[in-house]
Design a protein around this motif. Structure first.
Motif, PDB file in Angstrom:
ATOM      1  N   ASN A  82       0.873  -1.184   0.000  1.00 35.99           N
ATOM      2  CA  ASN A  82       0.000   0.000   0.000  1.00 35.99           C
ATOM      3  C   ASN A  82       0.892   1.209   0.000  1.00 35.99           C
ATOM      4  N   ASP A 121       1.037   4.043  -1.253  1.00 32.38           N
ATOM      5  CA  ASP A 121       0.665   5.443  -1.332  1.00 32.38           C
ATOM      6  C   ASP A 121       0.185   6.027  -0.015  1.00 32.38           C
ATOM      7  N   THR A 122      -0.258   5.208   0.906  1.00 33.03           N
ATOM      8  CA  THR A 122      -0.733   5.717   2.183  1.00 33.03           C
ATOM      9  C   THR A 122       0.410   5.646   3.185  1.00 33.03           C
ATOM     10  N   ASP A 170      -2.066   9.986 -10.041  1.00 33.65           N
ATOM     11  CA  ASP A 170      -3.195   9.069 -10.157  1.00 33.65           C
ATOM     12  C   ASP A 170      -3.734   8.603  -8.809  1.00 33.65           C
ATOM     13  N   TYR A 171      -3.197   9.170  -7.747  1.00 33.23           N
ATOM     14  CA  TYR A 171      -3.691   8.789  -6.419  1.00 33.23           C
ATOM     15  C   TYR A 171      -3.580  10.018  -5.536  1.00 33.23           C
ATOM     16  N   SER A 177      -8.481   8.755   0.951  1.00 28.19           N
ATOM     17  CA  SER A 177      -7.783   8.815  -0.322  1.00 28.19           C
ATOM     18  C   SER A 177      -8.739   8.506  -1.459  1.00 28.19           C
ATOM     19  N   SER A 211      -8.501   7.103  -5.738  1.00 27.53           N
ATOM     20  CA  SER A 211      -7.773   6.746  -6.941  1.00 27.53           C
ATOM     21  C   SER A 211      -8.346   7.519  -8.113  1.00 27.53           C
ATOM     22  N   SER A 212      -7.533   7.710  -9.140  1.00 29.46           N
ATOM     23  CA  SER A 212      -7.983   8.484 -10.296  1.00 29.46           C
ATOM     24  C   SER A 212      -9.059   7.765 -11.109  1.00 29.46           C
ATOM     25  N   LYS A 242     -11.735   6.720  -9.807  1.00 24.30           N
ATOM     26  CA  LYS A 242     -12.995   7.047  -9.149  1.00 24.30           C
ATOM     27  C   LYS A 242     -13.209   8.555  -9.156  1.00 24.30           C
ATOM     28  N   ASN A 271     -15.138   9.228  -3.052  1.00 25.34           N
ATOM     29  CA  ASN A 271     -14.887   8.217  -2.027  1.00 25.34           C
ATOM     30  C   ASN A 271     -15.385   8.765  -0.696  1.00 25.34           C
ATOM     31  N   LYS A 279     -11.134  15.018 -12.596  1.00 21.74           N
ATOM     32  CA  LYS A 279      -9.870  14.878 -13.315  1.00 21.74           C
ATOM     33  C   LYS A 279      -9.726  15.893 -14.432  1.00 21.74           C
ATOM     34  N   GLY A 286       2.330   7.352  -8.861  1.00 27.13           N
ATOM     35  CA  GLY A 286       2.243   5.908  -8.975  1.00 27.13           C
ATOM     36  C   GLY A 286       3.359   5.247  -9.747  1.00 27.13           C
TER      37      GLY A 286
END
Lengths: 113, 115
Positions: A98, A100-101, B31-32, B49, B51-52, B54, B57, B68, B95
């Protein structure tokens, strides 16, 4: 205690001295990072490490040295401290699954006189 | 050149109302996206968080929206509570290194919840 810790929490030093900030995590996270936080700049990446013995420069690496001989430790050394390195330093870590967190330590407030 | 921008240094909202924090980015490779909350003398803590892939959230009182095409995201807090008073950082990752090369942060917005 589990988690990510930093020491010391507060440090005052003089220009030209060497200072080492410690970071220790108990999650066995592969990735570790050092950031500095300054007014008007948010958090900026200094160095990062993908695994033991693998380190790379971030956005603002000048004047800093890192090492990662063990997965759980990621010390940051200021070889010859300057006043511009007065800042709050945060260590962070994340698992490879994971990436990115990131999870942050409590920070070290460093003052260089 | 700042790649993640939070143009409001501070925001004051009444307790119980909606807080909306905004963030713009310039790097189309991001992208995140993440939001972190920070109290004085503590490290940032992860909040939510997206993600691109979606555009929304949700987690309890916190919702993040991503547009976007406008390269814009926002964090909604409903209802706002006194404990929400903190500095909120927007962060992004491209990413390419799986996030292993670090996050790019905005300068932060200081949210103040008025009783």
């Amino acid at each position: 205690d589990a988690g990510i810790t930093q020491s010391p929490r507060y440090k005052i030093t003089e220009t030209g001295r060497q200072v080492t900030l410690m970071c220790h995590q108990t999650w066995s996270h592969s990735y570790m990072f050092w950031y500095r936080q300054d007014l008007g700049h948010g958090l900026r990446l200094i160095y990062y490490s993908a695994a033991a013995d693998i380190t790379d420069k971030g956005e603002v690496p000048d004047g800093y040295v890192v090492s990662r001989s063990k997965t759980e430790n990621f010390p940051l050394t200021l070889e010859s401290a300057t006043r511009s390195q007065t800042s709050v330093y945060f260590c962070a870590s994340t698992s490879s699954g994971n990436t990115d967190t990131q999870y942050f330590g409590p920070g070290t407030r460093l003052t260089v006189l | 050149d700042q790649q993640v921008k939070q143009n409001s240094p501070s925001l004051s909202v009444q307790e119980g109302r909606i807080s909306i924090l905004n963030c713009d980015y310039t790097n189309s490779m991001f992208d995140y996206f993440l939001w972190y909350k920070k109290y004085p003398a503590e490290g940032p803590t992860f909040l939510i968080s997206i993600s691109s892939i979606k555009d929304k959230n949700e987690d309890g009182r916190f919702t993040v929206f991503l547009n976007k095409s406008a390269k814009h995201l926002s964090l909604h807090i409903v209802p706002s509570q006194p404990g929400d008073s903190a500095v909120y950082f927007c962060a992004a990752s491209d990413g390419s290194g799986g996030g292993a090369d670090g996050l790019t942060f905005g300068k932060g917005t200081h949210l103040i919840i008025q009783p």
